[in-house]
Design a protein around this motif. Structure first.
Motif, short mmCIF file in Angstrom:
data_model
loop_
_atom_site.label_atom_id
_atom_site.label_comp_id
_atom_site.label_asym_id
_atom_site.label_seq_id
_atom_site.Cartn_x
_atom_site.Cartn_y
_atom_site.Cartn_z
N GLU A 1 -1.41 3.41 9.39
CA GLU A 1 -1.78 2.48 10.59
C GLU A 1 -3.06 1.86 9.97
O GLU A 1 -2.72 0.65 11.11
N ALA A 2 -4.10 2.30 9.14
CA ALA A 2 -5.01 1.28 9.11
C ALA A 2 -4.51 -0.01 8.67
O ALA A 2 -5.06 -1.24 8.92
N ALA A 3 -3.49 -0.08 7.97
CA ALA A 3 -3.09 -0.71 6.37
C ALA A 3 -2.22 -2.10 7.37
O ALA A 3 -2.65 -2.84 7.65
N GLY A 4 -1.79 -1.40 8.27
CA GLY A 4 -0.52 -2.19 9.20
C GLY A 4 -1.42 -3.03 9.87
O GLY A 4 -1.21 -4.08 10.34
N VAL B 1 0.89 -1.29 0.56
CA VAL B 1 0.06 -0.24 0.07
C VAL B 1 1.14 1.40 0.11
O VAL B 1 1.46 1.40 0.71
N ALA B 2 1.07 2.62 -0.72
CA ALA B 2 1.77 3.04 -1.06
C ALA B 2 0.36 4.50 -0.56
O ALA B 2 -0.51 4.96 -1.16
N GLU C 1 1.74 -4.33 3.32
CA GLU C 1 2.92 -3.59 3.82
C GLU C 1 2.78 -2.03 2.82
O GLU C 1 1.87 -2.08 2.64
N VAL C 2 3.39 -1.19 3.91
CA VAL C 2 3.40 0.34 3.43
C VAL C 2 4.85 0.84 3.06
O VAL C 2 5.66 0.54 3.96
N VAL C 3 4.50 1.93 1.82
CA VAL C 3 5.42 2.58 1.86
C VAL C 3 5.28 3.33 1.74
O VAL C 3 3.66 4.15 0.96
N MET C 4 5.35 4.63 2.38
CA MET C 4 5.22 6.09 2.70
C MET C 4 5.88 7.02 1.54
O MET C 4 6.87 6.82 1.16
#
Length: 266
Positions: free
Chosen positions: A62-65, A53-54, A70-73
């Motif tokens: 926070e919601a995706a985690g 998720v980008a 896996e999150v990419v800022m």
């Protein structure tokens, strides 16, 4: 060589602020956010090596985690999902053959749409970008026309030539037809499904181009490729009895939940 799926998601949508965190209720009453349902759609695709998720928003991060993504800022300055995918690819690195953009507002995307898209890219090595199109039946076309009559921007339509490469995409209903179609009839209108597959080189080049007049007028990111003479392969996919719609406006929640009930999706 591998396949990366990026789900771009931003909180500050002009039409629907906070859209990725909107809750959709399944047929069994289960409530999940739009971003979680989009992530579940992405993880159901076979042949994918990585799903991320980008986003540029801590609430989405926070919601995706919380549901295991896996999150990419990425930067809040990304103008659209393609720019966000390009930035995510730059941060992740890796020798990816294909990068898929499964937009975070398309939770009803069947896994075979993406699988057919990836296969289409592999069959046509000269293609820079590929995207699925779905022939509208009368029910879907009437939904498009009703949205426009009510002043809403609903789905996007696509027109393409004999080679299946795109000629244009529009938020209007194109091509024009004056005929009235029954719900189950095939129509000459194709619904553009909000998924893209890119060659990494084409995706990296995207952010270096300025926004053109067609992209500005239509608000459709894929037109930047056409305005810069890059080919977009339209891969026709089959619904197989599944309904498809993207969440563009708050009014679409009821429509999508109704489709989920019809398809017994939890």
């Amino acid at each position: 060589m591998s396949v990366l799926v990026v789900i771009p998601a931003r909180y500050a949508s002009s039409r629907y602020p906070g859209k990725p965190l909107a809750v959709l209720r399944g047929a069994d009453g289960t409530e999940k956010s739009l971003i979680e349902r989009s992530w579940l759609a992405a993880t159901s695709v076979s042949g994918v090596d990585r799903v991320v998720v980008a986003t540029d928003d801590a609430r989405i991060e926070e919601a995706a985690g919380a549901f295991g993504a896996e999150v990419v800022m990425t930067s809040p300055d990304c103008a659209n999902g393609t720019e966000r995918c390009a930035e995510a690819l730059g941060k992740l690195g890796g020798d990816y053959e294909i990068v898929v953009n499964l937009q975070g507002d398309a939770p009803l995307t069947p896994h075979w749409f993406v699988e057919d898209l990836i296969a289409g890219m592999r069959r046509d090595p000269e293609t820079d970008v590929a995207t699925p199109v779905l022939r509208c039946d009368g029910r879907a076309l009437n939904g498009f026309l009703q949205d426009r009559a009510n002043g809403r921007v609903g789905g996007t339509t696509a027109v393409f030539g004999q080679s299946r490469h795109a000629l244009y995409f529009s938020k209007e209903v194109v091509p024009y037809t004056s005929r009235v179609y029954g719900d189950a009839e095939e129509t000459p209108v194709f619904h553009h499904v909000g998924v893209y597959a890119y060659r990494p080189e084409a995706l990296s080049a995207y952010g270096t181009w300025s926004t053109g007049p067609l992209e500005t007028l239509e608000g459709l990111e894929q037109l930047r490729f056409l305005e810069n003479r890059r080919s977009i392969l339209c891969v026709e996919v089959e619904a197989r009895g599944r309904q498809f719609w993207e969440l563009n406006n708050p009014e679409d929640i009821e429509r999508i939940e109704g489709m989920m009930r019809d398809m017994h999706m939890s």
